[in-house]
Structures are given as C-alpha cells and as structure tokens.
Design an enzyme around this catalytic site. Sequence first.
Site, PDB file in Angstrom:
ATOM      1  N   ASP A  50       0.809  -1.219   0.000  1.00  0.00           N
ATOM      2  CA  ASP A  50       0.000   0.000   0.000  1.00  0.00           C
ATOM      3  C   ASP A  50       0.845   1.274   0.000  1.00  0.00           C
ATOM      4  O   ASP A  50       0.658   2.153   0.852  1.00  0.00           O
ATOM      5  CB  ASP A  50      -0.923   0.018   1.238  1.00  0.00           C
ATOM      6  N   GLU A 257     -11.551  -0.120  -3.093  1.00  0.00           N
ATOM      7  CA  GLU A 257     -10.704   0.433  -2.026  1.00  0.00           C
ATOM      8  C   GLU A 257      -9.524   1.157  -2.674  1.00  0.00           C
ATOM      9  O   GLU A 257      -9.462   1.303  -3.900  1.00  0.00           O
ATOM     10  CB  GLU A 257     -10.198  -0.687  -1.104  1.00  0.00           C
TER      11      GLU A 257
HETATM   12  O1  FUB Z   1      -3.153  -3.655   3.446  1.00  0.00           O
HETATM   13  C1  FUB Z   1      -4.453  -3.942   3.923  1.00  0.00           C
HETATM   14  C2  FUB Z   1      -5.477  -3.632   2.878  1.00  0.00           C
HETATM   15  O2  FUB Z   1      -5.232  -4.405   1.712  1.00  0.00           O
HETATM   16  C3  FUB Z   1      -5.452  -2.210   2.368  1.00  0.00           C
HETATM   17  O3  FUB Z   1      -6.004  -1.283   3.257  1.00  0.00           O
HETATM   18  C4  FUB Z   1      -6.171  -2.398   1.103  1.00  0.00           C
HETATM   19  O4  FUB Z   1      -6.119  -1.301   0.236  1.00  0.00           O
HETATM   20  C5  FUB Z   1      -5.497  -3.638   0.560  1.00  0.00           C
HETATM   21  O5  FUB Z   1      -4.273  -3.333  -0.079  1.00  0.00           O
END
Ligand code: FUB
Length: 361
Positions: A50, A257
């Site tokens: 991320d 997301e």
């Molecule tokens: O790293 C945990 C979660 O996985 C992140 O918040 C999302 O965007 C995905 O990458």
Amino acid sequence: MFKINRCMLALMLAAGASLQQTVAVADGKPVTSPRNFASAPLVTDIYTADPSAHAWDGKLFIYPSHDIATDSSENNSGEQFAMRDYHVLSMDKVGGRVRDNGVALSVDDVPWAKRQMWAPDAARKNGKYFLYFPAKDEQNIFRIGVAVSDSPTGPFVAQPRPIPGSYSIDPAVFADEDGEHFLYLGGIWGGQLQRWQTGKYTEEDRYPTDDQAAIAPMVAKLSSDMLGFAETPRKIELLNPDGTPIRAGQTDRRFFEAAWMHKYNDTYYFSYSTGDTHNIVYATGDSPYGPFTYRGVLLKPVLGWTNHHSIAKFNGQWYLFYHDAQLSGGQTHLRNVKMLPLTYNADGSIQTLSAFAENRG
Ligand code: FUB
C-alpha cells in the site's frame, strides 16, 4: 474480501511457476529473479504494501503498510492483514539506496487503536508532517487516526482519539495548489464502507443490487490544523463515459478500495482498486470532489490478491507506486512495494502498466 477468482488463480499460478527461479534466500524468504517482473521490490528486509509516495524537498518518501506473518486465516474481512506498525521508506534518487527509517508509529502508542493498521498516507503543512492511518478500535470498527511529527520519517505522535466522523479505510490526502487538503477514504468488504450506508454504523453489510449505483468512495476537506475534517465526508460520484453512474454490477470498474488523487495539467485524476477484479483504474474530473468519469485501467492485476497504488512526480518524472507479492511467492498478506515510470498520452489518458515484464503495455 479476498476470494480468488479463476482468472486470478491462473495468473498467480503462471507467475508462481516463474517464481521457481529463486536466486537467493534472505532471512528464510525466497528472493526471485526480477526478470519476470517489471520491477524489483524496493526493500527486502521487511514486507511492505500500500505505498503512498510524496516528493518533498528533493527526496522521495514512501508511507507503506508493514505486512507481517499471522496465524489469522484468510477471510473476507481481511483478518490476515494484522499489521501493527508503520515504517517510512526514503530515497534521494530513483535506483539509489532505499532507506528503511525504522518504526514511525506503533499500534501500542495509539490509545484508541487495537489492531490492523492498514494503508496509510501522509501530508505536510507549515513544517509539520501528518500520518493518516486506519485501524480497528475496541468495537472492531475501522476509524482513521492522525499522528504528527516534525520529520517526514517520524517518529509520529498519535492524537488520542480517531478523527471525529471518520470511518472505513485507506485514507489518501491530496494537497491542492491553493493549499487546501482533501482526505479520500473508503473500502468495501473488509473495509466496512458498506456498513455506513445509512450514515451510521450497522452490524450488517448493506450492498446495492447489481443495477444500482455502486457504493461511493468518500472525500472531506481537512481542517486548517490538519487534525480533523472541515466538513462531513461527501460521496464521490463515479460515472461511466456515457454519464450514467457506475453500477455495483460493473465489478471491473466499480470502487472497491485504495483511493488516490493527483492532478495533471489542471485535471483531477481519481484512481482506485476494483478489488475482486484486481485492477487499478482511473477516472478524471474538474474538481477534487468529482464527479469523475471513468477513463481506463492504470495497472493490471499483480501477483497477489490486492492491488493498491499511489502516483507522484519526482525530479520531473511521474511514477506509479504499487505492490505485489513477489518476495513471499504470492502470499496475499505478505507483499512488497515497487515503482514504475508512468506515461501520459497527449489526450491526458495514462498508458496501462503491468507488473509483469512479459505482459507490459
Ligand atoms: O493492506 C491492507 C489492505 O489491503 C489495504 O487497506 C487495502 O487497500 C489492501 O491493499
């Protein structure tokens, strides 16, 4: 949250086959030849994911999640992402040494946060640096916190409470040219955004039907002290090129997301992950609030379930920062951050990237 579809499984197996070409083993982890990948992991001493990147004062700073091994089993609420702290990475030049600056913030030092420190981002204002991060509170509800430092690499001191009115995951801060800052947020499935559709938290998941507008990502202007929202978070409208709202059933382009905002030639680019279809896509508009119209795929699926990115300009070149699971041989929750140069076409569209060398373009 992390079901693997057939197409993804095929891609992972194909890439997994090439991962047999292990060239070294460091700390028990296989380090594979980068030749089947478009780029190499930026650091190999820890697992990172991320990546939110910012170029400040001639240096590049990357704010990643710090992935760790866990006993939690893989499930749709993302329990296997059990991260407990953040490290900031920094570099003076692309291709040069990438410094891991150690622990910048630990969950043990955040009074309200209990677990799962997911994708963070950072901003700076008036000589102070602000780290925005999601974590689950005592009630198992994701909130967004902010921590402050005099240095871009920390250590950061967390505010005692989460940002009032904050929820869900993946905060991303955009600094507009007029000095205003906007915080983008949200994630469905494990990111809990579907539980806030009435304006209040509900224990049950509420998803639209396939022909209804998809769940919207959120944005709020930050207060002048950067510690809170200056307004109630607003829904971001994401449109198809024909002007109709992107529907929940359009899983190859609906928001899942990993929101990111950047500005190129006076146009606002809102990019995000499509989650279970594993792309990073982008949409453009004339305001940081949207609406944004879908333009295409920015990054194709990578090795691993999640796809998450940021975009930043450093020394005159735009770059895409992303992660895959090369170092762990494809384990969903053990990822490594990478970067690739980004190219704009004359019409403002962005050339699609692939994390695999044999699959670029
Ligand atoms: O790293 C945990 C979660 O996985 C992140 O918040 C999302 O965007 C995905 O990458």
